[in-house]
Each structure stands twice: as structure tokens, then as C-alpha cells.
Design a protein around this motif. Structure first.
Motif, PDB file in Angstrom:
ATOM      1  N   PRO A   1       0.806  -1.228   0.000  1.00  0.00           N
ATOM      2  CA  PRO A   1       0.000   0.000   0.000  1.00  0.00           C
ATOM      3  C   PRO A   1       0.835   1.273   0.000  1.00  0.00           C
ATOM      4  N   LEU A   2       1.912   1.306   0.779  1.00  0.00           N
ATOM      5  CA  LEU A   2       2.714   2.524   0.838  1.00  0.00           C
ATOM      6  C   LEU A   2       3.376   2.805  -0.502  1.00  0.00           C
ATOM      7  N   ASP A   3       3.862   1.770  -1.189  1.00  0.00           N
ATOM      8  CA  ASP A   3       4.461   1.956  -2.507  1.00  0.00           C
ATOM      9  C   ASP A   3       3.418   2.416  -3.527  1.00  0.00           C
ATOM     10  N   LEU A   4       2.217   1.861  -3.443  1.00  0.00           N
ATOM     11  CA  LEU A   4       1.156   2.274  -4.367  1.00  0.00           C
ATOM     12  C   LEU A   4       0.756   3.729  -4.129  1.00  0.00           C
ATOM     13  N   MET A   5       0.744   4.143  -2.863  1.00  0.00           N
ATOM     14  CA  MET A   5       0.427   5.535  -2.547  1.00  0.00           C
ATOM     15  C   MET A   5       1.482   6.462  -3.136  1.00  0.00           C
ATOM     16  N   ARG A   6       2.748   6.118  -2.991  1.00  0.00           N
ATOM     17  CA  ARG A   6       3.825   6.961  -3.507  1.00  0.00           C
ATOM     18  C   ARG A   6       3.816   6.997  -5.033  1.00  0.00           C
ATOM     19  N   ALA A   7       3.545   5.864  -5.632  1.00  0.00           N
ATOM     20  CA  ALA A   7       3.563   5.807  -7.093  1.00  0.00           C
ATOM     21  C   ALA A   7       2.384   6.553  -7.712  1.00  0.00           C
ATOM     22  N   SER A   8       1.315   6.738  -6.947  1.00  0.00           N
ATOM     23  CA  SER A   8       0.147   7.443  -7.482  1.00  0.00           C
ATOM     24  C   SER A   8       0.287   8.955  -7.358  1.00  0.00           C
ATOM     25  N   GLY A   9       1.329   9.413  -6.666  1.00  0.00           N
ATOM     26  CA  GLY A   9       1.493  10.844  -6.452  1.00  0.00           C
ATOM     27  C   GLY A   9       0.717  11.302  -5.237  1.00  0.00           C
ATOM     28  N   LEU A  10       1.263  12.284  -4.525  1.00  0.00           N
ATOM     29  CA  LEU A  10       0.612  12.785  -3.335  1.00  0.00           C
ATOM     30  C   LEU A  10      -0.105  14.105  -3.633  1.00  0.00           C
ATOM     31  N   PRO A  11      -1.287  14.300  -3.083  1.00  0.00           N
ATOM     32  CA  PRO A  11      -1.960  13.403  -2.141  1.00  0.00           C
ATOM     33  C   PRO A  11      -2.532  12.168  -2.827  1.00  0.00           C
ATOM     34  N   ALA A  12      -2.305  11.013  -2.213  1.00  0.00           N
ATOM     35  CA  ALA A  12      -2.855   9.773  -2.743  1.00  0.00           C
ATOM     36  C   ALA A  12      -4.371   9.754  -2.538  1.00  0.00           C
ATOM     37  N   GLN A  13      -5.070   9.174  -3.477  1.00  0.00           N
ATOM     38  CA  GLN A  13      -6.520   9.055  -3.374  1.00  0.00           C
ATOM     39  C   GLN A  13      -6.862   7.671  -2.840  1.00  0.00           C
ATOM     40  N   VAL A  14      -7.553   7.646  -1.696  1.00  0.00           N
ATOM     41  CA  VAL A  14      -7.906   6.402  -1.012  1.00  0.00           C
ATOM     42  C   VAL A  14      -9.417   6.361  -0.843  1.00  0.00           C
ATOM     43  N   ILE A  15      -9.985   5.207  -1.133  1.00  0.00           N
ATOM     44  CA  ILE A  15     -11.443   5.051  -1.038  1.00  0.00           C
ATOM     45  C   ILE A  15     -11.863   5.042   0.429  1.00  0.00           C
ATOM     46  N   TRP A  16     -12.839   5.886   0.759  1.00  0.00           N
ATOM     47  CA  TRP A  16     -13.382   5.974   2.112  1.00  0.00           C
ATOM     48  C   TRP A  16     -14.557   5.006   2.241  1.00  0.00           C
ATOM     49  N   PRO A  17     -14.453   4.004   3.136  1.00  0.00           N
ATOM     50  CA  PRO A  17     -15.509   2.975   3.250  1.00  0.00           C
ATOM     51  C   PRO A  17     -16.707   3.513   4.028  1.00  0.00           C
ATOM     52  N   THR A  18     -17.617   4.135   3.326  1.00  0.00           N
ATOM     53  CA  THR A  18     -18.741   4.814   3.979  1.00  0.00           C
ATOM     54  C   THR A  18     -19.551   3.875   4.856  1.00  0.00           C
ATOM     55  N   ASP A  19     -19.762   2.648   4.409  1.00  0.00           N
ATOM     56  CA  ASP A  19     -20.627   1.713   5.137  1.00  0.00           C
ATOM     57  C   ASP A  19     -19.867   0.804   6.080  1.00  0.00           C
ATOM     58  N   ALA A  20     -18.551   0.997   6.202  1.00  0.00           N
ATOM     59  CA  ALA A  20     -17.747   0.134   7.064  1.00  0.00           C
ATOM     60  C   ALA A  20     -17.868   0.577   8.518  1.00  0.00           C
ATOM     61  N   GLY A  21     -17.331  -0.252   9.408  1.00  0.00           N
ATOM     62  CA  GLY A  21     -17.352   0.067  10.831  1.00  0.00           C
ATOM     63  C   GLY A  21     -16.341   1.138  11.185  1.00  0.00           C
ATOM     64  N   THR A  22     -16.463   1.637  12.422  1.00  0.00           N
ATOM     65  CA  THR A  22     -15.572   2.710  12.851  1.00  0.00           C
ATOM     66  C   THR A  22     -14.119   2.255  12.958  1.00  0.00           C
ATOM     67  N   ASP A  23     -13.862   0.981  13.234  1.00  0.00           N
ATOM     68  CA  ASP A  23     -12.483   0.506  13.368  1.00  0.00           C
ATOM     69  C   ASP A  23     -11.718   0.685  12.057  1.00  0.00           C
ATOM     70  N   GLN A  24     -12.331   0.331  10.942  1.00  0.00           N
ATOM     71  CA  GLN A  24     -11.662   0.487   9.650  1.00  0.00           C
ATOM     72  C   GLN A  24     -11.458   1.965   9.318  1.00  0.00           C
ATOM     73  N   LYS A  25     -12.445   2.792   9.616  1.00  0.00           N
ATOM     74  CA  LYS A  25     -12.306   4.216   9.352  1.00  0.00           C
ATOM     75  C   LYS A  25     -11.207   4.830  10.224  1.00  0.00           C
ATOM     76  N   ASP A  26     -11.163   4.438  11.496  1.00  0.00           N
ATOM     77  CA  ASP A  26     -10.134   4.970  12.388  1.00  0.00           C
ATOM     78  C   ASP A  26      -8.738   4.560  11.920  1.00  0.00           C
ATOM     79  N   ALA A  27      -8.619   3.352  11.386  1.00  0.00           N
ATOM     80  CA  ALA A  27      -7.312   2.901  10.889  1.00  0.00           C
ATOM     81  C   ALA A  27      -6.869   3.740   9.691  1.00  0.00           C
ATOM     82  N   LEU A  28      -7.801   4.033   8.794  1.00  0.00           N
ATOM     83  CA  LEU A  28      -7.462   4.858   7.627  1.00  0.00           C
ATOM     84  C   LEU A  28      -7.123   6.287   8.037  1.00  0.00           C
ATOM     85  N   LEU A  29      -7.841   6.825   9.026  1.00  0.00           N
ATOM     86  CA  LEU A  29      -7.525   8.160   9.510  1.00  0.00           C
ATOM     87  C   LEU A  29      -6.120   8.212  10.098  1.00  0.00           C
ATOM     88  N   SER A  30      -5.766   7.207  10.886  1.00  0.00           N
ATOM     89  CA  SER A  30      -4.420   7.164  11.468  1.00  0.00           C
ATOM     90  C   SER A  30      -3.362   7.044  10.386  1.00  0.00           C
TER      91      SER A  30
END
Length: 520
Positions: free
Chosen positions: A195-224
Motif C-alpha cells: 500500500p505505501l508503494d502504491l500511494m507513492r507511485a500514485s502521487g501525493l496526495p494519494a486518493q484512497v477510497i473511504w468505506p462509507t458503510d464500514a465500521g468505525t475501526d476500519q475508518k479509524d485505521a485509515l484516519l491514522s
């Protein structure tokens, strides 16, 4: 009558032809530049046998520079710029090439040379032509260029412009822009999957899909993840572009837990100017000279208040000259004096009064000399000068800076979302956290040891009620509300408000996104 009319037309055409001929040096370069503006001048150095490099082969990946959304360029002579290209952290890089796409705009009559360095080593020089030109520079990376976690390309412009106005020699007749299409072409042993290599290769800011219907644990992990490896732009699943990344919760937590923030390089008073990246080396002195010290109070020891600047200044010239020396703090005059001589070696301690609680500031040393006989078109006698290596900023720690917010953040934090947090609100919330806290302040934890505090991203019209509810759950803790606000120029600047009992209603109206910081 016809003959008279024909004679008038002939005389008019002759006058226009004569005028055009006499003004050809002004108009012809513009016409030539317009005709060739779409042509790209290629500077290909990839096949230079003197270079110690390996040709590209196998799997080829393209990595843009770290911030393609930012303008990177050079304006004026003796100007400098840099671009950082991150290297993959897991894939094995066998070889690489630098591809720089540039546009230069050089004033007619000026001469300029663009110097390109890679990791501090000179690799290319280009003589710029007058007018607007497009360039593509290609050169190979050496094996030693691939040993670190990034490739740093620095650019510098040298040259001179015609002296159009003698009051002050015009030296800004050149602009060079680095295009977002500039990149590294890398030969790797396998396609990028981390994931980190894919983020760098896509250019910053990297675009990451926000899981709207997912639980708070997954969202908190992405925020961190965005908090320590940003900048990241979250996009909704419905509107996500094809290049947007999907990062599983397990991968995000693994990256966050493995992140080790770099400690601050400045840990005690006084602070040397070399620690603040100030160029104190000797330089030829012009009619007006400046040394600027930029500082960030969050980066100073104990978020300290400045008390003084102790500096030494040395000047050497062929003949005795008069100089005006001024020192300013945030553009306010704090010291001035006149000095004279051929060999000057002075030491001064100038008291400074810290103004407000802003993050950033600057101390400027301005050294100027009058024109001889008030003739601004005459060259001045040569002179050299520099700030001595003993020049320092002095200050004292300030534990009450922003109510102690920064003094209490040296620990592990939990970054949390609230219900119905949208992708845009998540992006704004993370941008707020990154604007208020330098990278080395925070270590985010989703699980494990008890954190030093919590950051909760709030959104929606009911921010005040949510804020009060969260405060009620920790009545003995300390709370701050942080958000971004546009200044008069439209720039987003961070705002910090310490919130006490019953203070939730004091939050600004129409506040879309904010972050509540809670410390024990």
C-alpha cells in the motif's frame, strides 16, 4: 487623383516597412518564440558512457515527485528549488531514470543557465534560450542514487538580465516551472503491491477510497494512516476514480504501528542558525542583501519564546564603504545601525519580543550600501560577507503555549471518527491535524498501550452538541477544538480554541469540520 492616392499608399507602405525593419529586434524574437512554443527541446543524457548506471529492463514503474499538486519552480536569478521523488520501500529497484518536464520563460536580452543536481551531485546544465521554451531533461540514475528512500533533485538558476532600470538591477527576468508530469522511471523486480508503494507511485496526495458503510475501526485505521503517511485525499466509493486505492484495515494498522516519528533535530537553547537551514556561507554583497531566519515555534525547544538573536557579521571589501544594517522580527524593526570600513567583524546581541502565539515567524538581517554619488547605474566596489557560525537564536521554553496543547502531545494518540463522517469531512479533518501538529509530534495507536490522548473528527451542524457530549465523557480532561479557516487571501490557516466546561456552545457557527483534542 488616382496618382496622388497611389503615391500616399506607397509612402505609407514604405513607412511601415521601414518601421518594421528598425524594430525587428523587438518583434522577431516574439514571432519566433510563438512559432516554436509547442516544440519540446530534449536534453537526453541517458546514453552517456561516463555514467555509472544500469539500463532499464523488466518491470517499469513511474513515480511522480512528492507533491505534484504544488507549484515547484524558480523565479529570478540565483533562485533555487527542489523536488523529492520517493523510492519504493518493498520492491527491489535495479535501475532508474529521471524525466523532468520544464517550461522556461527568459526575458529577451538576458542570459541564464539551469543547473540540476541529484542527491547533491551535479548531473546536468542547460543554457536557456530567450522567450518561452519547453524542455524535457532525461538522465540516468547512478547505482548510489538508489540507496536511500528518495531521490532529491535540486535546481538553480544562474545568469544576468539587462539593466533596464538602474535604480535596482532587474534580476527576475526568468521563470522555470517543473511540470507535474515529471517523474522517475524505475526498473523493479516485481509489480508494486504494498500500500505505501502504491500511494507513492500514485502521487501525493494519494486518493484512497473511504468505506462509507464500514465500521468505525476500519475508518479509524485509515484516519491514522493518513495522519502519519499523508497527505491523503479520501474519495467516496461511488465517486472514486479508477486510480483510487482500496487499503484494507489490517494493512493500514500494520503501517501505522510500524511508523516511528523522527525526533526533533532541535532539542535545546540556544539554536544555531545552521539548525534552521539558514545559508550563512560567504556571498558577494550587492547593493541590498538579506539573510532570513525562518522559525516555527512548535519546532523550537519547549515551544519557546524568543528572547534574543546573537549574531556575528563579517564584511571584506577593497575600499572603505558605509553600510546600513537593520534587524527585523516579523517585519518589525528591532535594531539598526550604520557601519563602515574595509574589514568589518562585529558581534551583536539584539533583544527580541515575541509577538502573539502564531506558529511561524522570521528574523531578517538586511545589509545595504548607498550608490556612489547617487549614481545607481555605476558598479559598486566588490565586497564579500557572511554571518559567522556562532550566530544563534536564544529563548526560553513556554509550557503555556496554546494552553499547554503542545507540551502534552509527546505520546501515543488515538484518532477517531464519528458517525456518518463523509469522505470530504475525513479529508478536511486529517488536513487540520497535519496543519496543527508537525509530523514528529504524534504517534497514532488503534490498539495497545493506553494513549496519551484522543483526537475526534467532528462534522455536521450539531458540532456543538457532539462536542459537549464528548467532553462530558471525560470531565477531568483538557480539551481543545481545532479547525481550518480561510484568511483574507483564501489560504486555510489553523485555529485553536481551548474549550472548558460548558464551552461547547462557543464553537464558531457554520463550522463544517473540526477536531476535538482531549488530553488527560
Amino acid at each position: 487623383m488616382r496618382l496622388i492616392g497611389l503615391l500616399c499608399v506607397t509612402l505609407l507602405l514604405a513607412a511601415l516597412a521601414t518601421l518594421a525593419y528598425e524594430q525587428r529586434e523587438i518583434y522577431l524574437p516574439d514571432i519566433a518564440a510563438l512559432a516554436s512554443s509547442d516544440r519540446v527541446i530534449e536534453h537526453d543524457q541517458r546514453w552517456d558512457r561516463s555514467e555509472n548506471h544500469t539500463p532499464l529492463q523488466g518491470t517499469i514503474v513511474s513515480v511522480p515527485y512528492s507533491s505534484p499538486e504544488s507549484w515547484i519552480g524558480l523565479s529570478g536569478f540565483e533562485s533555487y528549488g527542489r523536488a523529492e521523488f520517493p523510492l519504493p520501500s518493498t520492491a527491489d529497484v535495479g535501475a532508474g531514470e529521471v524525466v523532468l518536464n520544464l517550461t522556461s520563460d527568459l526575458e529577451h536580452g538576458a542570459v541564464a543557465r539551469l543547473r540540476l543536481n541529484v542527491n547533491g551531485t551535479r548531473r546536468s546544465e542547460i543554457v536557456l534560450q530567450g522567450g518561452v521554451k519547453r524542455h524535457q531533461v532525461l538522465f540516468p540514475l547512478r547505482d548510489e542514487d538508489l540507496l536511500a528512500d528518495r531521490v532529491v533533485v535540486t535546481m538553480a538558476i544562474e545568469g544576468a538580465a539587462p539593466r533596464i532600470v538602474c535604480q535596482r538591477h532587474w534580476d527576475s527576468g526568468v521563470v522555470v516551472r517543473l511540470h507535474p508530469t515529471s517523474h522517475l522511471s524505475l526498473s523493479v523486480d516485481a509489480p508494486l503491491v504494498a500500500p505505501l508503494d502504491l500511494m507513492r507511485a500514485s502521487g501525493l496526495p494519494a486518493q484512497v477510497i473511504w468505506p462509507t458503510d464500514a465500521g468505525t475501526d476500519q475508518k479509524d485505521a485509515l484516519l491514522s494512516l493518513a495522519g502519519v503517511y499523508g497527505p491523503i485525499t479520501f474519495v467516496s466509493e461511488a465517486d472514486s476514480p479508477s486510480e483510487a486505492l482500496t487499503i484494507p484495515e489490517s494493512d493500514a494498522r500494520q503501517l501505522v504501528e510500524g511508523y516511528d516519528p523522527l525526533p526533533s533535530k532541535i532539542d535545546s537553547w540556544p539554536v544555531g542558525l545552521d539548525q534552521l537551514a539558514v545559508n550563512t556561507l560567504s556571498r558577494p554583497l550587492l547593493r541590498v542583501n538579506n539573510w532570513r531566519i525562518n522559525f516555527d515555534r512548535r519546532e523550537l525547544p519547549g515551544q519557546g519564546k524568543l528572547t534574543s538573536v546573537d549574531f556575528g557579521l563579517r564584511i571584506a571589501s577593497l575600499v572603505a564603504q558605509d553600510w546600513l544594517l537593520t534587524v527585523t522580527l516579523n517585519d518589525r524593526l528591532v535594531h539598526s545601525e550604520t557601519i563602515s570600513g574595509t574589514a568589518i567583524d562585529l558581534k551583536r546581541e539584539v533583544p527580541l519580543d515575541q509577538m502573539g502565539e502564531g506558529f511561524k515567524g522570521n528574523v531578517d538581517f538586511n545589509l545595504s550600501r548607498p550608490a556612489e554619488g547617487h549614481d545607481n547605474c555605476r558598479d559598486l566596489p566588490p565586497a564579500m560577507g557572511h554571518l559567522t557560525e556562532l550566530s544563534v537564536l536564544d529563548g526560553t521554553p513556554d509550557a503555556d503555549y496554546y494552553g499547554g496543547l503542545y507540551a502534552g502531545t509527546a505520546g501515543r494518540f488515538t484518532l477517531k471518527s464519528t458517525a456518518n463522517l463523509s469522505a470530504r469531512d475525513a479529508t478536511i479533518g486529517i488536513a487540520t491535524v497535519r496543519a496543527v501538529f508537525p509530523a514528529h509530534y504524534l504517534k497514532f495507536e488503534g490498539t495497545g498501550p493506553a494513549p496519551a490522548g484522543t483526537m475526534t473528527i467532528l462534522s455536521g451542524d450539531d458540532t456543538a452538541s457532539r462536542l459537549q457530549t464528548l467532553m462530558d465523557t471525560a470531565p477531568t480532561a483538557r480539551h481543545w477544538l481545532i479547525w481550518l479557516s480561510a484568511d483574507e487571501n483564501g489560504a486555510q490557516t489553523p485555529q485553536i480554541m481551548q474549550v472548558k466546561d460548558g464551552g461547547g456552545s462557543d464553537s464558531p457557527a457554520n463550522l463544517r469540520t473540526s477536531v476535538l483534542v482531549t488530553l488527560p
